[in-house]
Design a protein around this motif. Sequence first.
Motif, PDB file in Angstrom:
ATOM      1  N   GLN A  28      90.673  25.856  78.994  1.00 52.29           N
ATOM      2  CA  GLN A  28      90.540  25.223  77.675  1.00 52.29           C
ATOM      3  C   GLN A  28      89.177  25.561  77.082  1.00 52.29           C
ATOM      4  OE1 GLN A  28      92.675  21.842  77.040  1.00 52.29           O
ATOM      5  NE2 GLN A  28      92.440  22.677  74.995  1.00 52.29           N
ATOM      6  N   ARG A  29      89.173  25.969  75.822  1.00 52.60           N
ATOM      7  CA  ARG A  29      87.887  26.216  75.165  1.00 52.60           C
ATOM      8  C   ARG A  29      87.412  24.940  74.492  1.00 52.60           C
ATOM      9  NH1 ARG A  29      88.962  31.713  71.858  1.00 52.60           N
ATOM     10  NH2 ARG A  29      88.882  30.212  70.158  1.00 52.60           N
ATOM     11  N   ASP A  31      86.826  24.386  71.514  1.00 50.72           N
ATOM     12  CA  ASP A  31      87.503  24.113  70.239  1.00 50.72           C
ATOM     13  C   ASP A  31      88.988  23.790  70.425  1.00 50.72           C
ATOM     14  OD1 ASP A  31      88.438  26.534  71.003  1.00 50.72           O
ATOM     15  OD2 ASP A  31      87.752  27.649  69.254  1.00 50.72           O
ATOM     16  N   GLU A  33      91.263  25.577  71.797  1.00 51.72           N
ATOM     17  CA  GLU A  33      92.114  26.756  72.006  1.00 51.72           C
ATOM     18  C   GLU A  33      92.170  27.068  73.503  1.00 51.72           C
ATOM     19  OE1 GLU A  33      92.990  29.035  68.932  1.00 51.72           O
ATOM     20  OE2 GLU A  33      92.879  26.979  68.232  1.00 51.72           O
ATOM     21  N   THR A  35      92.160  29.980  76.543  1.00 48.27           N
ATOM     22  CA  THR A  35      91.904  31.371  76.918  1.00 48.27           C
ATOM     23  C   THR A  35      92.663  31.683  78.199  1.00 48.27           C
ATOM     24  OG1 THR A  35      89.698  31.275  75.986  1.00 48.27           O
ATOM     25  CG2 THR A  35      90.094  33.035  77.564  1.00 48.27           C
ATOM     26  N   ARG A 201     103.739  23.464  65.640  1.00 51.51           N
ATOM     27  CA  ARG A 201     102.474  23.128  64.970  1.00 51.51           C
ATOM     28  C   ARG A 201     102.560  21.705  64.435  1.00 51.51           C
ATOM     29  NH1 ARG A 201      99.784  28.307  63.351  1.00 51.51           N
ATOM     30  NH2 ARG A 201     100.905  29.807  64.610  1.00 51.51           N
ATOM     31  N   TRP A 355     101.046  29.730  70.202  1.00 50.79           N
ATOM     32  CA  TRP A 355      99.857  29.841  69.359  1.00 50.79           C
ATOM     33  C   TRP A 355      98.678  29.166  70.063  1.00 50.79           C
ATOM     34  CZ3 TRP A 355      97.793  25.857  65.771  1.00 50.79           C
ATOM     35  CH2 TRP A 355      98.323  24.587  66.022  1.00 50.79           C
ATOM     36  N   ARG A 356      97.486  29.342  69.537  1.00 52.59           N
ATOM     37  CA  ARG A 356      96.237  28.840  70.131  1.00 52.59           C
ATOM     38  C   ARG A 356      96.051  29.355  71.565  1.00 52.59           C
ATOM     39  NH1 ARG A 356      95.678  22.500  69.006  1.00 52.59           N
ATOM     40  NH2 ARG A 356      97.481  22.470  70.350  1.00 52.59           N
ATOM     41  N   LEU A 357      96.500  30.575  71.769  1.00 55.81           N
ATOM     42  CA  LEU A 357      96.429  31.178  73.097  1.00 55.81           C
ATOM     43  C   LEU A 357      95.724  32.521  72.933  1.00 55.81           C
ATOM     44  CD1 LEU A 357      97.758  30.463  75.885  1.00 55.81           C
ATOM     45  CD2 LEU A 357      99.552  32.066  75.282  1.00 55.81           C
ATOM     46  N   HIS A 358      94.665  32.748  73.712  1.00 57.09           N
ATOM     47  CA  HIS A 358      93.878  33.957  73.509  1.00 57.09           C
ATOM     48  C   HIS A 358      93.805  34.796  74.769  1.00 57.09           C
ATOM     49  CE1 HIS A 358      92.556  32.353  69.639  1.00 57.09           C
ATOM     50  NE2 HIS A 358      92.658  31.200  70.261  1.00 57.09           N
ATOM     51  N   ARG A 376      99.368  24.422  78.985  1.00 56.62           N
ATOM     52  CA  ARG A 376      98.928  23.418  78.003  1.00 56.62           C
ATOM     53  C   ARG A 376      99.146  22.004  78.583  1.00 56.62           C
ATOM     54  NH1 ARG A 376      97.710  23.915  72.841  1.00 56.62           N
ATOM     55  NH2 ARG A 376      98.465  26.037  72.639  1.00 56.62           N
TER      56      ARG A 376
END
Length: 413
Positions: A28-29, A31, A33, A35, A201, A355-358, A376
């Motif tokens: 977890q970042r 913000d 999001e 990683t 979302r 989404w929100r996955l980097h 998540r």
Amino acid sequence: MRARNHNGETVVGLEIATTKVVFMVAEQRDDGEITVRALATHPTTGLRKGQVVDYESARTCLGEALHDLRQNYSVPIKRLFLSVSGPHIQTLRNRGHVAVLNEDLEITEEEVQHVKQVAAAISLPEDRVLLHTIFGRYRIDDAQSALRPEGMTGARLSADMLAVHGSQTHFRNLAKLVRDLELECSDTVFSGYASAAAVVRPEQKRSGVVVIDLGGGTTDYMAYTDETIGAMGVLGVGGEHVTNDIAQAFGLTTREAEQIKRDHGSSLLERTTKVTELARQYNRKRTVPLASLRTVIHARMEETFGLIRERLEAEGVLAPVGAGILLTGGGALLRDADVLAEKVFNKPCTVVSPWRLHGAGLADRPELATVAGVVRYGLRNKSDSGRHSGLLDWFRVFWDGDREGVEQDDLFV
Ligand SMILES: Nc1ncnc2c1ncn2[C@@H]1O[C@H](COP(=O)(O)OP(=O)(O)O)[C@@H](O)[C@H]1O
Ligand SMILES: [Mg+2]
């Protein structure tokens, strides 16, 4: 309310699905999001529709995937979160009521906890294990609906609960697989719930949305209406059925059928006299009429979407869906699956990925929705899972059915 996971912690998610097993290590970042630190995918062997059919083969396949993961991720891997799928997964609804005994009829945290306990007091048959206890809307005096009733007044408080449960035998075999890899399972999550968590979302959740994860041997669905989970379930049909239909209709091997489905398939009917050639590596001179190919695919896809529509309508959760249908899972990559779904459901439909996955190579990967949702879920609930130490405890939790539900808002923020 559960404590949130501290930023910077990593979790390992494992999806054992029909066509592939996937390990994902994610962090977890600050913000919010996520990683992805490592990802390992391996074709599934020894399982059908999420259920173990050949133990040795399943163990080898998981062992190889784990080996790959360890090759590209140096930190030791011990505990993981696991997704569970298959047509054995079912839901049960219950409504609980309590009287508000405070003099001024003000509803406090105490009444809310009490009504949740009452709503969650169900007894499942012995061969079933509880996976999730999800609380929906509350009602006050059978009149007013509330998401958070604390501070409101009324004489009677009711709560709706949706329990997700699965077959004990299925869990036992999955648990053994995990244990044989010398790993520990912190918690399990229904794959459809996980996929939804990865792709929905907040604004879609507010408007109401249906998520359909088209997998290899199963199709999961979840409807979010009235800001609560309205329905979820699994069909024992998926992309492999489409492939098998093609193989049977045109006398092809499964591999050929899969190839032709990906290269020339579409969910829509087409009037054409064109023919498609088979994969050349087999040196077969057979051709398949494109119109017939699409008729075969269309029939199966229309039936699958139609079955989900029937189930959602029976639960009364389709009409209120404002944000439409989200298609995910590898099967969503079939050409025009969204166009067909739009016709069947009469709602706007989009193909979506987590989404929100980097991380490298993670864009537009609908087939990763489940495992992305699992991490998540893990990041949300990790700090809580520390109290279960290993598989024995994990099992004890299952046997007792003594498992606190994860509130949906913990998952869908
Ligand atoms: N490009 C594509 N076109 C059509 N179908 C596809 C495509 N890519 C993957 N699929 C289908 O997606 C299914 C696998 O989806 P996936 O979510 O990975 O399955 P599972 O999670 O059940 O293992 C397979 O049936 C496969 O045929
Ligand atoms: Mg999947």
